[in-house]
Enzyme design. Sequence first.
Site, PDB file in Angstrom:
ATOM      1  N   HIS A   1       0.898  -1.209   0.149  1.00 32.76           N
ATOM      2  CA  HIS A   1       0.203   0.170  -0.066  1.00 32.76           C
ATOM      3  C   HIS A   1       0.972   1.235   0.049  1.00 32.76           C
ATOM      4  O   HIS A   1       1.356   1.647   1.088  1.00 32.76           O
ATOM      5  CB  HIS A   1      -0.872  -0.041   1.428  1.00 32.76           C
TER       6      HIS A   1
ATOM      7  N   ASN B   1      -2.503   6.715  -0.659  1.00 38.22           N
ATOM      8  CA  ASN B   1      -3.629   7.342   0.363  1.00 38.22           C
ATOM      9  C   ASN B   1      -2.816   7.758   1.662  1.00 38.22           C
ATOM     10  O   ASN B   1      -3.556   7.742   2.757  1.00 38.22           O
ATOM     11  CB  ASN B   1      -4.469   6.242   0.659  1.00 38.22           C
TER      12      ASN B   1
ATOM     13  N   TYR C   1      -0.463   6.563   3.809  1.00 41.33           N
ATOM     14  CA  TYR C   1       0.057   5.823   4.760  1.00 41.33           C
ATOM     15  C   TYR C   1       1.635   5.526   4.745  1.00 41.33           C
ATOM     16  O   TYR C   1       2.537   6.315   3.826  1.00 41.33           O
ATOM     17  CB  TYR C   1      -0.493   4.235   4.793  1.00 41.33           C
TER      18      TYR C   1
HETATM   19  C1  LIG Z   1     -14.944   1.376   3.059  1.00 44.53           C
HETATM   20  C2  LIG Z   1     -13.825   1.494   2.208  1.00 44.53           C
HETATM   21  C3  LIG Z   1     -12.489   1.220   2.791  1.00 44.53           C
HETATM   22  C4  LIG Z   1     -11.535   1.578   2.011  1.00 44.53           C
HETATM   23  N1  LIG Z   1     -10.377   0.940   2.581  1.00 44.53           N
HETATM   24  C5  LIG Z   1      -9.217   0.875   1.561  1.00 44.53           C
HETATM   25  C6  LIG Z   1      -7.934   0.201   2.169  1.00 44.53           C
HETATM   26  O1  LIG Z   1      -7.761  -0.464   3.046  1.00 44.53           O
HETATM   27  N2  LIG Z   1      -6.816   0.137   1.177  1.00 44.53           N
HETATM   28  C7  LIG Z   1      -6.859   1.166  -0.101  1.00 44.53           C
HETATM   29  O2  LIG Z   1      -5.889   0.969  -0.733  1.00 44.53           O
HETATM   30  N3  LIG Z   1      -7.980   1.605  -0.443  1.00 44.53           N
HETATM   31  C8  LIG Z   1      -9.104   1.572   0.351  1.00 44.53           C
HETATM   32  N4  LIG Z   1     -10.256   2.389   0.033  1.00 44.53           N
HETATM   33  C9  LIG Z   1     -10.339   2.902  -1.394  1.00 44.53           C
HETATM   34  C10 LIG Z   1     -10.856   1.701  -2.352  1.00 44.53           C
HETATM   35  O3  LIG Z   1      -9.779   0.645  -2.649  1.00 44.53           O
HETATM   36  C11 LIG Z   1     -11.079   2.691  -3.663  1.00 44.53           C
HETATM   37  O4  LIG Z   1     -10.042   3.025  -4.466  1.00 44.53           O
HETATM   38  C12 LIG Z   1     -12.059   3.319  -3.566  1.00 44.53           C
HETATM   39  O5  LIG Z   1     -13.438   3.012  -2.895  1.00 44.53           O
HETATM   40  C13 LIG Z   1     -12.647   4.099  -5.130  1.00 44.53           C
HETATM   41  O6  LIG Z   1     -13.092   2.966  -5.864  1.00 44.53           O
HETATM   42  P1  LIG Z   1     -14.836   2.952  -6.132  1.00 44.53           P
HETATM   43  O7  LIG Z   1     -15.215   4.004  -6.766  1.00 44.53           O
HETATM   44  O8  LIG Z   1     -14.632   1.547  -7.173  1.00 44.53           O
HETATM   45  O9  LIG Z   1     -15.190   2.484  -4.883  1.00 44.53           O
HETATM   46  C14 LIG Z   1     -11.460   2.060   0.906  1.00 44.53           C
HETATM   47  C15 LIG Z   1     -12.685   2.692   0.236  1.00 44.53           C
HETATM   48  C16 LIG Z   1     -13.775   2.248   0.859  1.00 44.53           C
HETATM   49  C17 LIG Z   1     -15.192   2.537   0.433  1.00 44.53           C
END
Ligand SMILES: Cc1cc2nc3c(=O)[nH]c(=O)nc-3n(C[C@H](O)[C@H](O)[C@H](O)COP(=O)(O)O)c2cc1C
Length: 370
Positions: free
Chosen positions: A173, A176, A178
């Site tokens: 990762h 975002n 981290y």
């Molecule tokens: C509930 C939730 C938890 C997430 N946790 C992570 C995570 O642990 N690691 C990560 O790289 N992105 C995380 N994301 C971002 C998602 O991987 C993704 O990039 C984001 O939801 C946009 O994609 P989507 O429009 O298809 O939902 C999270 C998103 C949501 C909604």
Amino acid sequence: MLFEPFVSRSLHLKNRLVMSPMTRSRAVAANTPNALMADYYGQRASAGLIITEGTSPSPNGLGYPRIPGIFSAAQVAGWKKITDAVHSKGAKIFVQLMHTGRIGHPNNLPQGAAVVGPSAVLAAGEMYTDAEGAKPHPTPKAMTEADIKTAIGEFEHAAKSAVAAGFEGIELHGANGYLLEQFIRPNSNKRTDAYGGSIENRARFVLDVVKATTAAIGKDKVGIRLSPFGVFNDMPIYPEMEADYAYLARALNATGLFYIHLVDHSPMGAPAVPQSIKDTFRKEFKGVLILSGGYDAARAESDLEAGKADLIAVGRPLLANPDLVERWKTGAPLNPPDMDTFYTPGAKGYTDYPDAGNAAARPRGTTAAA
Ligand SMILES: Cc1cc2nc3c(=O)[nH]c(=O)nc-3n(C[C@H](O)[C@H](O)[C@H](O)COP(=O)(O)O)c2cc1C
């Protein structure tokens, strides 16, 4: 193309749909994966490849409440049940290794662990804790060079643990806000040693982790997620951003790792990610490219057809629709995601989203495992 099989190196996928990593905070006991999580991931094995929620390689990286780790024997055993559940449905699964770094709170950490970062630079914002609700992030402890070596060793150990748990590979990762991104970005990395200053130095920790993990488990088993122009977790845009990430694209290509997974959170209200940086990654990186953020079936298909990506990752639609592939194929309506239960413990809003197979048999509030 989206529903056609995909093969690259040793990875064979039944389709090109990837489940994006999503933290769900259901690892209630000792940050250890459990049967409820196996149910959740097994339900979503309509995707060709699942990337798990952020999972810490280190006690120091457990900044959020109830997120899983992958460093203890019990955690590896818990994950094994999840990889088995996913494999039995014909999907593949990578674990996302997320070290939260300065994004965390001591309340969420096991005894003896600490909130650490490249430098003692506080992140704006708050962290939820079960005991006391939202609390400001603490100023992280600046990692010494010995701490950096230890952290690289923890990533290496987690990579080996992932293989032992039956994962096809790991996703680092690097997005975002981290720990890995905290080293890349100049606002959070003020170091004056070999790990700070120029982009060559700010990228060093990430590249050291890539080299250690690919050496430990193989280049075919390591991918990385990056968020160029991402601002989440107090990571402001700065003038050299595009040049820095172009450097990373070239340097990561030279490592031979398997994939790069780019995040674009503009559909969630974040600033736009310029197409030029995505094009740079496509041009410079010869491995598999995954794009993510706000995809529906039509946009996924059109970006695959245009050659912009090899695979498309989808988050919220798969969170709320375990049978997303079937729904997208038939044009069936989608369940909306319930934000209130994204991070709450238990089955509600986790394993009880109706799908064609369980709508009648499994009303909301119950699970297959229950
Ligand atoms: C509930 C939730 C938890 C997430 N946790 C992570 C995570 O642990 N690691 C990560 O790289 N992105 C995380 N994301 C971002 C998602 O991987 C993704 O990039 C984001 O939801 C946009 O994609 P989507 O429009 O298809 O939902 C999270 C998103 C949501 C909604």
